[in-house]
Enzyme design. Sequence first.
Site, PDB file in Angstrom:
ATOM      1  N   SER A 160      48.591  49.877  66.893  1.00 21.51           N
ATOM      2  CA  SER A 160      49.265  49.708  68.180  1.00 21.51           C
ATOM      3  C   SER A 160      49.327  51.045  68.932  1.00 21.51           C
ATOM      4  CB  SER A 160      50.647  49.094  67.952  1.00 21.51           C
ATOM      5  OG  SER A 160      51.205  48.636  69.161  1.00 21.51           O
ATOM      6  N   ASP A 257      46.184  39.041  71.337  1.00 20.61           N
ATOM      7  CA  ASP A 257      46.867  40.323  71.506  1.00 20.61           C
ATOM      8  C   ASP A 257      46.789  40.734  72.970  1.00 20.61           C
ATOM      9  OD1 ASP A 257      47.518  43.177  71.413  1.00 20.61           O
ATOM     10  OD2 ASP A 257      47.201  43.028  69.252  1.00 20.61           O
ATOM     11  N   HIS A 287      49.533  40.083  68.247  1.00 23.05           N
ATOM     12  CA  HIS A 287      49.717  41.500  67.963  1.00 23.05           C
ATOM     13  C   HIS A 287      50.412  41.710  66.610  1.00 23.05           C
ATOM     14  CE1 HIS A 287      49.876  45.688  69.189  1.00 23.05           C
ATOM     15  NE2 HIS A 287      51.155  45.756  68.862  1.00 23.05           N
TER      16      HIS A 287
END
Length: 318
Positions: A160, A257, A287
């Site tokens: 991330s 995502d 995600h």
Amino acid sequence: MSHPSHPVHPELRASVRWFPSFSFNRFLLGILRRLNFSRLYKARSPEGITIENVWVPGPPGAPDLRVRKYEPAQRAPGSPALLWIHGGGYILGMPEQSDTVCGRFAKELGILVIAVDYRLAPEHPFPAPLEDCYAALSWMHSHAGELKIDANRLAIGGDSAGGGLAAALAQLTRDRKQIKPVFQLLLYPMLDDRTAIRADHKGTGKYIWTPGSNVFGWTSYLAQTPGGPSAPKYAVPARTEDLTGLPPAWLGTGTLDLFYEEDVEYARRLQASGVPCELHEVPGAYHAFEVFAGDAAISRDFIARQVAALKRALTATG
């Protein structure tokens, strides 16, 4: 780029059934900070892995920096090493949340893993988090003998926002010419602030990291409104025009995502620039899906592919 709206993968549907829908803001961030993440992320020492916190010099003029060492039993001297950068939208998180990930890499590959506790926005916007990561990598490089690692086989990676920092760190090290990482492992990286101003997200960003959170995260990190005509150099990896000469990469992302399109585009730009980049797309995955549905077969496959890619890269440079 066209992107069909994929439903959640059947193996992941149970995991999203009770997900709350919210976007980060200063009030919510304050609550989560006060909850004390050291309690939420209790240190989990994988079998055969020794975990130790170490304080190392921070960037010039900045405080010392905490790093977390993951040492496998009977590691061979001169082994490769990995610098891991945790996620959290540039605003949240700590190395402890990556104990499982880092312990796995250390144990399965027989390498030293260092996770960096970088400073967080909005209190510490760019360039503080990135410079912290560079300081941690510099410490690994300059103390390779003491750490019994190979200074010429250092990989970087993150998930991330940590993946975004890893991508930026790859660009920064290329240009500073003092350290040369051999590989970058990018898990659904947060690469492009311009995603924050897109009106149509094409069915992505419904779970975990939402468009609203993305606006808050980028605004906090950049200390300016995201998506403007320019951004500071190295702050937004996707805005860097010249990607030549970067380390080979593995990039994994799910089609649900929020970062899906920016991730695929970055991988394709790396490839077009002559940088070897393996792109792995997971249909119907949201995600950080492998964190919340770790027992799912597609999650186990996603994790196995990361380990295999890192192993190939570090073996090839041995």
